[in-house]
Structures are given as C-alpha cells and as structure tokens.
Design an enzyme around this catalytic site. Structure first.
Site, mmCIF file in Angstrom:
data_model
loop_
_atom_site.group_PDB
_atom_site.id
_atom_site.type_symbol
_atom_site.label_atom_id
_atom_site.label_comp_id
_atom_site.label_asym_id
_atom_site.label_seq_id
_atom_site.Cartn_x
_atom_site.Cartn_y
_atom_site.Cartn_z
ATOM 1 N N GLU A 108 0.857 -1.184 0.000
ATOM 2 C CA GLU A 108 0.000 0.000 0.000
ATOM 3 C C GLU A 108 0.894 1.235 0.000
ATOM 4 O O GLU A 108 1.962 1.225 0.615
ATOM 5 C CB GLU A 108 -0.873 -0.065 1.272
ATOM 6 C CG GLU A 108 -1.732 1.126 1.560
ATOM 7 C CD GLU A 108 -2.887 1.290 0.602
ATOM 8 O OE1 GLU A 108 -2.599 1.458 -0.598
ATOM 9 O OE2 GLU A 108 -4.043 1.306 1.041
ATOM 10 N N ASP A 109 0.484 2.282 -0.704
ATOM 11 C CA ASP A 109 1.311 3.489 -0.695
ATOM 12 C C ASP A 109 1.196 4.245 0.629
ATOM 13 O O ASP A 109 2.191 4.673 1.193
ATOM 14 C CB ASP A 109 0.966 4.407 -1.883
ATOM 15 C CG ASP A 109 -0.510 4.735 -1.963
ATOM 16 O OD1 ASP A 109 -1.320 4.061 -1.298
ATOM 17 O OD2 ASP A 109 -0.872 5.668 -2.699
ATOM 18 N N ILE A 110 -0.046 4.401 1.124
ATOM 19 C CA ILE A 110 -0.214 5.194 2.338
ATOM 20 C C ILE A 110 -1.376 4.670 3.177
ATOM 21 O O ILE A 110 -2.417 4.286 2.639
ATOM 22 C CB ILE A 110 -0.416 6.696 1.997
ATOM 23 C CG1 ILE A 110 -0.451 7.546 3.264
ATOM 24 C CG2 ILE A 110 -1.646 6.924 1.138
ATOM 25 C CD1 ILE A 110 -0.259 9.042 3.015
ATOM 26 N N VAL A 111 -1.148 4.625 4.470
ATOM 27 C CA VAL A 111 -2.224 4.316 5.411
ATOM 28 C C VAL A 111 -2.703 5.643 5.988
ATOM 29 O O VAL A 111 -1.931 6.366 6.627
ATOM 30 C CB VAL A 111 -1.746 3.400 6.562
ATOM 31 C CG1 VAL A 111 -2.921 3.052 7.472
ATOM 32 C CG2 VAL A 111 -1.084 2.155 6.021
ATOM 33 N N ASP A 112 -3.963 5.948 5.715
ATOM 34 C CA ASP A 112 -4.541 7.191 6.223
ATOM 35 C C ASP A 112 -5.521 6.835 7.340
ATOM 36 O O ASP A 112 -5.131 6.711 8.501
ATOM 37 C CB ASP A 112 -5.204 7.939 5.065
ATOM 38 C CG ASP A 112 -5.531 9.380 5.390
ATOM 39 O OD1 ASP A 112 -5.640 9.695 6.594
ATOM 40 O OD2 ASP A 112 -5.680 10.198 4.469
ATOM 41 N N GLY A 114 -6.957 3.968 7.449
ATOM 42 C CA GLY A 114 -6.837 2.526 7.629
ATOM 43 C C GLY A 114 -8.035 1.746 7.132
ATOM 44 O O GLY A 114 -8.054 0.516 7.172
ATOM 45 N N LYS A 140 0.325 7.564 8.305
ATOM 46 C CA LYS A 140 0.072 8.840 8.987
ATOM 47 C C LYS A 140 -0.176 8.675 10.487
ATOM 48 O O LYS A 140 -0.242 9.661 11.219
ATOM 49 C CB LYS A 140 -1.141 9.535 8.345
ATOM 50 C CG LYS A 140 -0.833 10.155 6.991
ATOM 51 C CD LYS A 140 -1.995 11.016 6.530
ATOM 52 C CE LYS A 140 -1.639 11.774 5.268
ATOM 53 N NZ LYS A 140 -2.800 12.568 4.776
HETATM 54 C C1 PRP Z 1 -5.675 6.048 -1.274
HETATM 55 C C2 PRP Z 1 -4.348 5.374 -0.992
HETATM 56 C C3 PRP Z 1 -4.741 4.238 -0.096
HETATM 57 C C4 PRP Z 1 -5.928 4.770 0.646
HETATM 58 C C5 PRP Z 1 -5.535 5.146 2.028
HETATM 59 O O1 PRP Z 1 -6.283 5.354 -2.311
HETATM 60 O O2 PRP Z 1 -3.727 4.930 -2.174
HETATM 61 O O3 PRP Z 1 -5.096 3.099 -0.844
HETATM 62 O O4 PRP Z 1 -6.409 5.921 -0.069
HETATM 63 O O5 PRP Z 1 -6.601 5.730 2.707
HETATM 64 P P1 PRP Z 1 -7.313 5.032 3.951
HETATM 65 O O6 PRP Z 1 -6.246 4.501 4.879
HETATM 66 O O7 PRP Z 1 -8.063 6.196 4.549
HETATM 67 O O8 PRP Z 1 -8.222 3.956 3.455
HETATM 68 P P2 PRP Z 1 -7.418 5.979 -3.215
HETATM 69 O O9 PRP Z 1 -8.752 5.451 -2.754
HETATM 70 O O10 PRP Z 1 -7.263 7.465 -3.283
HETATM 71 O O11 PRP Z 1 -7.123 5.296 -4.609
HETATM 72 P P3 PRP Z 1 -5.769 5.287 -5.455
HETATM 73 O O12 PRP Z 1 -4.869 4.261 -4.821
HETATM 74 O O13 PRP Z 1 -6.223 4.876 -6.802
HETATM 75 O O14 PRP Z 1 -5.163 6.666 -5.419
#
Ligand code: PRP
Length: 183
Positions: A108-112, A114, A140
C-alpha cells in the site's frame, strides 16, 4: 523547496515542501526490500499491490527483494461509511492466483484512516493464506480502523496532503519522483 515550485510537472500548482526526496525514497525502499528478503526464508511469496497508488512503490520494491516471488494487484471499490460496519469490500480486480497456503504481502502506498486496509485484510484472510502482512510506504498514524499495523513501513508520514511517487490529487501528480505536500 523552490525546486518543487519550479517543477513543470506541477503545472503551476504550489507545493508547501518536499517531504521525501527521490534519494530518500530510494534508500528506504532498498532497506525495505532487504527486510522483506530476510523475513521470508521459505514458502511461496505473493506480493499484492493495491492500485492505483502503490504502482511505483511496488515496482521499485520488488527489485530489491532477493528471493522468488509472484506479483499481482488488487483494485478495490470504494464505498461509504455504511460498508465499514458490514466489513465487506468489493474487488473490481481480483488476483488471478490462488492465495491459499502462500505468504501474502499487501503493498500500500499510504495508510490514512486505515479503512481500505482493514476491509481488504478481512477479505484476504478468508482465503487461507499462510501469512498475511502489510508493507506500506507511508503511515500517517491517524488510523483508528486498522488493527493490524504494517509489518514493513517506509516512513511515519506527516498528516498533510501528500502527492507524488504514486500518490495523487484528482489523478494528478502520481508521476513525481519525490513526495510533496500540497498547499
Ligand atoms: C488512497 C491510498 C490508499 C488509501 C488510504 O487510495 O492509495 O489506498 O487511499 O486511505 P485510507 O487509509 O483512509 O483507506 P485511493 O482510494 O485514493 O485510490 P488510489 O490508490 O487509486 O489513489
């Protein structure tokens, strides 16, 4: 940084600062690859990238993992809050390979919040993998919904709007080689 503001890839959009440079990311991704190599001495390893955000991170990461592995991707549908309590997520693209008995590394690129990972872990566990771990480039640490923390983590990220290295704003800026904070 002034270099970012002058970057033609930003189409005039102002960035507050570069949070991680291309060199810092490369160094950390190489370390993560080494950690992952050490962590899986045997068994089948399937690296699962969550699209779209993870596509650059995953492609760099796997080139630093020095053991056999396979790669596939997940595309998950995003739903409203009602889906959280039910614990379901719909996959728009489902890995073609069987997950049973394999080490699954979810990238996963980022955990916001979750939310994405929580729902996916629930879904993937039901397929009886040998192990199921998360590798996230950024965390984060505001995630209230994630019970299983990433075993492999690149950086503790500031709670800012980050773009670049796969992360987007309205589908823009994914191609930046660095990670920047938008104004
Ligand atoms: C973004 C990101 C993660 C997710 C994190 O994806 O790439 O997958 O949000 O957020 P969370 O922890 O609040 O769930 P997005 O839905 O924007 O799609 P993308 O990967 O196509 O950019």
């Amino acid at each position: 940084m002034n270099t970012a503001i002058a970057d033609p890839r930003l189409s005039g959009r102002a960035v507050r600062r570069i949070v991680y440079t291309e060199q810092e990311i490369a160094q950390r991704v190489a370390e993560l690859g080494e950690d992952i190599t050490q962590a899986y001495p045997d068994g089948d390893l399937l690296v699962l990238g969550l699209l779209k955000g993870s596509f650059i991170f995953l492609s760099d990461l796997v080139r630093h993992i020095r053991r056999p592995l396979q790669i596939d991707f997940l595309v998950a549908a995003s739903y409203g809050d009602a889906m959280i309590s039910s614990g379901h997520v719909r996959l728009l693209y489902d890995p073609e390979t069987d997950l049973e008995g394999k080490h699954i590394l979810l990238v996963e690129d980022i955990v916001d919040t979750g939310r994405t990972l929580s729902l996916l872990l629930h879904l993937l566990r039901a397929r009886n993998p040998r192990s199921l771990e998360i590798c996230a480039l950024l965390h984060k640490h505001v995630a209230s919904q994630l019970r299983q923390p990433p075993r492999f983590l690149g950086f503790d990220a500031p709670n800012e709007f980050l773009v670049g290295y796969g992360l987007d704003h309205a589908e823009n800026f994914r191609h930046l080689p660095y990670i920047a904070s938008l104004q």
